[in-house]
Design a protein around this motif. Structure first.
Motif, mmCIF file in Angstrom:
data_model
loop_
_atom_site.group_PDB
_atom_site.id
_atom_site.type_symbol
_atom_site.label_atom_id
_atom_site.label_comp_id
_atom_site.label_asym_id
_atom_site.label_seq_id
_atom_site.Cartn_x
_atom_site.Cartn_y
_atom_site.Cartn_z
ATOM 1 N N UNK A 138 -20.848 11.801 9.376
ATOM 2 C CA UNK A 138 -19.626 12.368 9.928
ATOM 3 C C UNK A 138 -18.554 12.450 8.847
ATOM 4 N N UNK A 139 -17.830 13.543 8.731
ATOM 5 C CA UNK A 139 -16.714 13.607 7.799
ATOM 6 C C UNK A 139 -15.660 12.551 8.133
ATOM 7 N N UNK A 140 -15.119 11.940 7.085
ATOM 8 C CA UNK A 140 -14.134 10.871 7.245
ATOM 9 C C UNK A 140 -13.169 10.937 6.076
ATOM 10 N N UNK A 141 -12.094 10.168 6.158
ATOM 11 C CA UNK A 141 -11.168 10.092 5.040
ATOM 12 C C UNK A 141 -11.872 9.435 3.859
ATOM 13 N N UNK A 142 -11.831 10.088 2.722
ATOM 14 C CA UNK A 142 -12.539 9.586 1.538
ATOM 15 C C UNK A 142 -11.882 8.313 1.024
ATOM 16 N N UNK A 143 -12.719 7.360 0.645
ATOM 17 C CA UNK A 143 -12.233 6.153 -0.004
ATOM 18 C C UNK A 143 -11.455 5.218 0.887
ATOM 19 N N UNK A 144 -11.555 5.373 2.209
ATOM 20 C CA UNK A 144 -10.826 4.508 3.131
ATOM 21 C C UNK A 144 -11.765 3.945 4.190
ATOM 22 N N UNK A 145 -11.586 2.676 4.497
ATOM 23 C CA UNK A 145 -12.329 2.040 5.577
ATOM 24 C C UNK A 145 -11.348 1.281 6.459
ATOM 25 N N UNK A 146 -11.790 1.010 7.667
ATOM 26 C CA UNK A 146 -10.968 0.306 8.645
ATOM 27 C C UNK A 146 -11.684 -0.971 9.044
ATOM 28 N N UNK A 147 -10.943 -2.079 9.065
ATOM 29 C CA UNK A 147 -11.505 -3.391 9.404
ATOM 30 C C UNK A 147 -10.738 -3.954 10.592
ATOM 31 N N UNK A 148 -11.476 -4.492 11.536
ATOM 32 C CA UNK A 148 -10.894 -5.032 12.757
ATOM 33 C C UNK A 148 -10.248 -6.400 12.501
ATOM 34 N N UNK A 149 -8.918 -6.468 12.537
ATOM 35 C CA UNK A 149 -8.109 -7.681 12.543
ATOM 36 C C UNK A 149 -8.598 -8.780 11.584
ATOM 37 N N UNK A 150 -8.623 -8.525 10.279
ATOM 38 C CA UNK A 150 -9.068 -9.565 9.339
ATOM 39 C C UNK A 150 -8.049 -10.701 9.247
ATOM 40 N N UNK A 151 -8.558 -11.935 9.150
ATOM 41 C CA UNK A 151 -7.652 -13.079 8.995
ATOM 42 C C UNK A 151 -7.321 -13.266 7.519
ATOM 43 N N UNK A 152 -6.481 -14.286 7.225
ATOM 44 C CA UNK A 152 -5.999 -14.484 5.858
ATOM 45 C C UNK A 152 -7.136 -14.772 4.887
ATOM 46 N N UNK A 153 -8.100 -15.587 5.316
ATOM 47 C CA UNK A 153 -9.215 -15.940 4.436
ATOM 48 C C UNK A 153 -10.050 -14.710 4.101
ATOM 49 N N UNK A 154 -10.310 -13.885 5.105
ATOM 50 C CA UNK A 154 -11.088 -12.672 4.865
ATOM 51 C C UNK A 154 -10.307 -11.711 3.976
ATOM 52 N N UNK A 155 -9.002 -11.602 4.191
ATOM 53 C CA UNK A 155 -8.179 -10.755 3.342
ATOM 54 C C UNK A 155 -8.297 -11.172 1.883
ATOM 55 N N UNK A 156 -8.296 -12.463 1.648
ATOM 56 C CA UNK A 156 -8.395 -12.956 0.272
ATOM 57 C C UNK A 156 -9.723 -12.547 -0.354
ATOM 58 N N UNK A 157 -10.824 -12.697 0.401
ATOM 59 C CA UNK A 157 -12.138 -12.316 -0.117
ATOM 60 C C UNK A 157 -12.204 -10.815 -0.370
ATOM 61 N N UNK A 158 -11.609 -10.041 0.545
ATOM 62 C CA UNK A 158 -11.617 -8.586 0.407
ATOM 63 C C UNK A 158 -10.871 -8.161 -0.854
ATOM 64 N N UNK A 159 -9.716 -8.744 -1.069
ATOM 65 C CA UNK A 159 -8.901 -8.354 -2.222
ATOM 66 C C UNK A 159 -9.525 -8.816 -3.531
ATOM 67 N N UNK A 160 -10.243 -9.930 -3.498
ATOM 68 C CA UNK A 160 -10.950 -10.390 -4.696
ATOM 69 C C UNK A 160 -12.004 -9.372 -5.133
ATOM 70 N N UNK A 161 -12.539 -8.639 -4.174
ATOM 71 C CA UNK A 161 -13.557 -7.631 -4.468
ATOM 72 C C UNK A 161 -12.941 -6.286 -4.879
ATOM 73 N N UNK A 162 -11.624 -6.228 -4.943
ATOM 74 C CA UNK A 162 -10.971 -5.023 -5.434
ATOM 75 C C UNK A 162 -10.491 -4.057 -4.385
ATOM 76 N N UNK A 163 -10.556 -4.423 -3.113
ATOM 77 C CA UNK A 163 -10.083 -3.547 -2.046
ATOM 78 C C UNK A 163 -8.566 -3.670 -1.918
ATOM 79 N N UNK A 164 -7.874 -2.539 -1.900
ATOM 80 C CA UNK A 164 -6.422 -2.532 -1.732
ATOM 81 C C UNK A 164 -6.080 -2.307 -0.267
ATOM 82 N N UNK A 165 -5.044 -2.969 0.198
ATOM 83 C CA UNK A 165 -4.606 -2.824 1.584
ATOM 84 C C UNK A 165 -3.661 -1.624 1.683
ATOM 85 N N UNK A 166 -4.095 -0.593 2.387
ATOM 86 C CA UNK A 166 -3.257 0.585 2.601
ATOM 87 C C UNK A 166 -2.251 0.349 3.712
ATOM 88 N N UNK A 167 -2.677 -0.333 4.754
ATOM 89 C CA UNK A 167 -1.784 -0.618 5.877
ATOM 90 C C UNK A 167 -2.421 -1.665 6.776
#
Length: 416
Positions: A89-118
């Motif tokens: 399915x066509x989608x916005x390029x380079x963007x993913x959506x995650x359901x309500x990540x907590x602080x610990x998960x946010x830290x792991x995500x950002x360590x892997x290079x993912x930037x928080x758009x919103x």
């Protein structure tokens, strides 16, 4: 065979005559292979009257081929804006959506290079939009985030293709009745307007045609004359507009403005964030009405029409026959006029329209007549009153072809 975007089968045909449904108006024009002449349902469904059975099978194959071709062309034309998700399915390029990540998960995500758009909260549904690191596909990003422990990871899928609007749409008839919501492009003359994409709100032909069938405009009588339109533009000028999170935010805006009935003449794949937001809106009394799409009965179930509690609507012609190109949903509530009728177009012209996009607003107008204010406790009785107006068709009682019957038949503004 991979499923492909439900909406892509009929692309930008609203620029042609007659106008067809589930189209994204107001976006940059697509390459010539995706022109109205190339994708016209009249060509795809050409000899239906002579060889209905054969043509149905041929049409399904042709639509599938067009969906795949159109999806590939979209990605090639806008490689920095549009990509295919793991299901094609066509989608916005380079963007993913995650359901309500907590602080610990946010830290792991950002360590892997993912930037928080919103980080967003729509009606209590919390999610984060993340930018996938350069060099990783949507598929790779989704898999990696799942391995990190993220739940509800999805691409931000689009709900319609792009197409240009040749001129300013005709304004609606001003009214003082209840607000009815239209999530689409921008509806000219709407009493309330908001934008949920870059360049929005922007007047749009398809959205104004949908709105004219609710409130009336020019010679088009509308299903609820005097209604006011709340217009949420989820496309604007963004080639990757019409995405699931934009629609979710538009629904949140409708709830905040206490719009009782909202119609969505767009289709796409199931999306967990959008499903939760729709459920949250329903608990607050907002009724969602949606078209089943125009990619034929063999197409995958259309969303948002297939979400639980959404009023799913198919289209019928002047003889009460279900449109040959009508799709389907996980359930069906009503049929309504969707062909052999007029709606307002650009330059103040009335034009012929065809498609389930134009049936949904007539069903929404009928419901809004009995449900002018959002109140969860009265919605069931309002739907029962709609049922009482519906003409039973097909098999006796509710059936998968016409749902609980055809509504708003006198609302049709005939072409002759």
């Amino acid at each position: 065979m991979r499923r492909l975007w439900h909406a892509i089968g009929l692309l930008p045909l609203f620029t042609a005559m007659p106008v067809y449904a589930q189209l994204v108006p107001g976006l940059p024009p697509l390459p010539s292979p995706l022109s109205p002449a190339t994708l016209s349902p009249d060509r795809v469904l050409g000899r239906v009257a002579e060889r209905a059975e054969d043509a149905t099978g041929q049409a399904a194959q042709r639509l599938e081929s067009l969906r795949r071709s159109a999806a590939a062309r979209l990605v090639r034309e806008y490689p920095d804006r549009i990509a295919l998700d793991p299901d094609g399915f066509p989608a916005r390029a380079g963007e993913v959506v995650v359901d309500d990540p907590d602080a610990a998960l946010f830290a792991r995500i950002q360590e892997k290079g993912y930037a928080v758009l919103a980080r967003e909260d729509v009606l209590g549904v919390r999610y984060a939009r993340l930018a996938v690191p350069s060099g990783r596909s949507l598929r790779q990003g989704i898999r990696e985030l799942q391995k990190l422990g993220a739940s509800g990871v999805t691409a931000d899928q689009l709900h319609a293709p792009s197409g240009s609007v040749p001129a300013r749409p005709a304004p609606l008839v001003a009214g003082s009745g209840p607000f009815v919501g239209v999530i689409d492009g921008g509806a000219a003359g709407a009493g309330l307007r908001a934008g949920f994409a870059s360049g929005a709100p922007r007047d749009n032909d398809h959205a104004t045609a949908v709105a004219s069938l609710i409130a009336g405009a020019g010679p088009v009588r509308g299903g609820l004359p005097g209604a006011r339109i709340a217009s949420a533009d989820v496309y604007g000028s963004d080639p990757a507009g019409g995405n699931a999170t934009a629609i979710a935010r538009a629904i949140g805006w409708m709830v905040q403005n206490r719009v009782s009935v909202v119609t969505i003449s767009l289709v796409g794949p199931a999306n967990p964030v959008l499903a939760k937001v729709i459920a949250a809106a329903q608990t607050r009394g907002t009724a969602i009405v949606a078209a089943v799409g125009n990619n034929g009965p063999a197409a995958p179930p259309a969303y948002p029409a297939s979400y639980p509690g959404v009023v799913a609507v198919t289209g019928v012609d002047a003889r009460g026959r279900v449109l040959i190109e009508a799709g389907h949903a996980g359930h069906l509530d009503y049929a309504a006029p969707g062909a052999d009728m007029l709606a307002m177009a650009a330059n103040g012209r009335a034009m012929r329209v065809r498609g389930t996009s134009f049936a949904a607003p007539l069903a929404a107008a009928t419901l809004a007549r009995f449900y002018p204010e959002a109140s969860p406790g009265t919605l069931r009785s309002a739907i029962a009153r709609v049922d009482a107006t519906a003409r039973d068709a097909g098999a006796r009682g509710p059936d998968p072809v016409f749902g609980r019957g055809i509504v708003c038949e006198p609302c049709r503004t005939p072409t002759q």
